[in-house]
Scaffold this active site. Structure first.
Site, PDB file in Angstrom:
ATOM      1  N   SER A 135      49.070  56.425  26.954  1.00 16.83           N
ATOM      2  CA  SER A 135      48.434  55.141  26.702  1.00 16.83           C
ATOM      3  C   SER A 135      48.746  54.725  25.269  1.00 16.83           C
ATOM      4  O   SER A 135      49.075  55.566  24.424  1.00 16.83           O
ATOM      5  CB  SER A 135      46.913  55.216  26.908  1.00 16.83           C
ATOM      6  OG  SER A 135      46.331  56.044  25.929  1.00 16.83           O
ATOM      7  N   ARG A 166      49.633  67.086  31.603  1.00 10.51           N
ATOM      8  CA  ARG A 166      49.922  66.061  32.607  1.00 10.51           C
ATOM      9  C   ARG A 166      51.417  65.828  32.770  1.00 10.51           C
ATOM     10  O   ARG A 166      51.891  65.549  33.883  1.00 10.51           O
ATOM     11  CB  ARG A 166      49.203  64.756  32.238  1.00 10.51           C
ATOM     12  CG  ARG A 166      47.695  64.892  32.346  1.00 10.51           C
ATOM     13  CD  ARG A 166      46.968  63.573  32.265  1.00 10.51           C
ATOM     14  NE  ARG A 166      45.525  63.781  32.393  1.00 10.51           N
ATOM     15  CZ  ARG A 166      44.636  62.803  32.522  1.00 10.51           C
ATOM     16  NH1 ARG A 166      45.049  61.536  32.526  1.00 10.51           N
ATOM     17  NH2 ARG A 166      43.351  63.074  32.629  1.00 10.51           N
TER      18      ARG A 166
END
Length: 424
Positions: A351, A388
């Site tokens: 992000s 991730r």
């Protein structure tokens, strides 16, 4: 925090931003009243303080009965001044507390709505058709166990749920990802930094992580220090209480650090594997810049994130988050979601947020600009959150026999290996 002048000159803009965040609109009226009370209390204190100083000069020149009268008034004033000062400080503290809870002004064009109202800006790459290849894809935990890369059982034994060990090629994968990320950051002009993972309350408060996100933070009460949930915190506070020369902006940093998160409110979510954990390593990009350049810098950070994901040969989507899903400090936020075959959907891996001058105002980071000294803008962007990305790599590049193909960009950091093979 937002500029208090905006509250006074355009309270409707603050109300609209609060509405778009799904936050309290009524707080604006409370703030206006608190600001008026604060300024009134300060004025009353300063008026009495001025009288006190004036009397002090008169006492020095007076004598006899007049001097005694002045001394009596001076004693009365001392008590009044002390009370007015206490009133002023209390009014200021109330105003500051209310203001600290108001989120950054949502940028124009940010989508309306909450967590599920993001806008998909683009989809890059095509997810593999495993059925056409003749096998059912394994999830990352099964692959990690086959490769001897992930040990959840011992992580739980040693530290509890949502902890893990990366072993063998799992540890090598992390080091490869970190090295690739840092080398790319250097290539893009970032200064590498290894920041502390423990910070003082001022750093955590200044970056906006002690408000709505406080429940997700680990606090060491004995030392009054916080474990950071992202290198954004120490990188933001790096220049706290400093005045930066505009010629040195933008200042771009790439910080590698552990990140610690309680994952409060995530009970029952993503309990399998290493997608949602209490500790992970991450490389975070951070920028201090002229506010006029913040939007362009935000797009630049997003471009770097996309470039890195493409180096890893992962299908992904770019999303813009809605106003109701922004953190306290962000005015606009973009996420990148990678495809996870085992879940048959895209999940967040990076992000980037434009925090405009919100964090800098709280942290006292200013620039000496042509029109005067003013807060700079700060921006942050995840380059690689290790677990991730490992999940996405293992699942997207797996082969039918449980081996995993290594993307070309990572091979130099894995001794030239192009394939990770099962050990069990």
């Amino acid at each position: 925090m937002i500029d208090p002048r905006l509250l006074r000159t355009d309270p409707e803009a603050v109300r609209e931003s609060q509405r778009r965040r799904g936050s309290s609109v009524e707080v604006v009226d409370e703030l206006l009243a608190a600001d008026a009370a604060r300024r009134s209390a300060i004025a009353a204190f300063e008026e009495l303080r001025a009288e006190q100083k004036s009397l002090g000069k008169e006492v020095a020149r007076a004598d006899g009965e007049r001097k005694q009268q002045l001394l009596d008034r001076t004693r009365e004033l001392a008590a009044e001044v002390k009370q007015r000062q206490a009133d002023s400080e209390a009014a200021s503290a109330r105003f500051d507390a209310l203001l600290a809870g108001v989120g950054n002004i949502v940028a124009d064009g940010v989508p309306e709505g909450g967590e599920d109202d993001y806008v998909v800006l683009e989809s890059v790459g095509t997810p593999r058709d495993f059925a056409a290849e003749g096998f059912e894809p394994r999830d990352h935990l099964e692959l990690g166990e086959l490769l001897g890369a992930i040990d959840i059982e011992r992580g739980s034994k040693v530290s509890g749920s949502r902890f893990y060990f990366l072993t063998g090629v799992g540890a090598q994968l992390e080091l490869a990802l970190i090295n690739l990320a840092m080398n790319k950051a250097l290539e893009w002009g970032f200064t590498p930094i290894l920041p502390p993972a423990l910070v003082k309350p001022a750093a955590m408060e200044g970056t906006g992580f002690l408000g709505q996100a406080a429940d997700d933070v680990y606090h060491l009460e004995r030392d009054d220090l916080y474990l950071v949930g992202t290198a954004e915190v120490p990188l933001a506070a790096y220049h706290s209480e400093e005045i930066l020369d505009p010629e040195t902006l933008p200042r771009r940093y790439a910080g590698y650090s552990p990140s610690f998160r309680r994952e409060a409110g995530s009970y029952g979510k993503d309990t399998r594997g290493i997608f949602r954990v209490h500790w992970f390593d991450k490389v975070e990009m951070f920028v201090h810049t002229d506010p006029a350049d913040a939007d362009a810098e935000h797009r630049r950070l997003l471009g770097y994130e996309k470039e890195f994901i493409e180096l890893l040969e992962l299908p992904y989507q770019t999303l813009e988050l809605a106003g109701g899903d922004l953190g306290l400090s962000a005015a606009r936020k973009f996420d990148c979601y990678a495809w996870l075959p085992s879940q048959d959907r895209y999940r967040e891996i990076t992000s980037t947020s434009n925090c405009t001058d919100f964090q800098a105002r709280r942290l006292g980071i200013r620039g000496r600009f042509a029109d005067g000294i003013a807060p700079v803008a700060t921006l942050n962007g995840t380059l690689v959150a290790v677990p991730r990305v490992i999940i996405a790599l293992l699942e997207n590049h797996q082969q039918a026999d449980g081996s995993v193909r290594v993307p070309a960009a990572l091979r130099p950091y894995l001794g030239g290996r192009d394939l990770l093979t099962p050990v069990r």
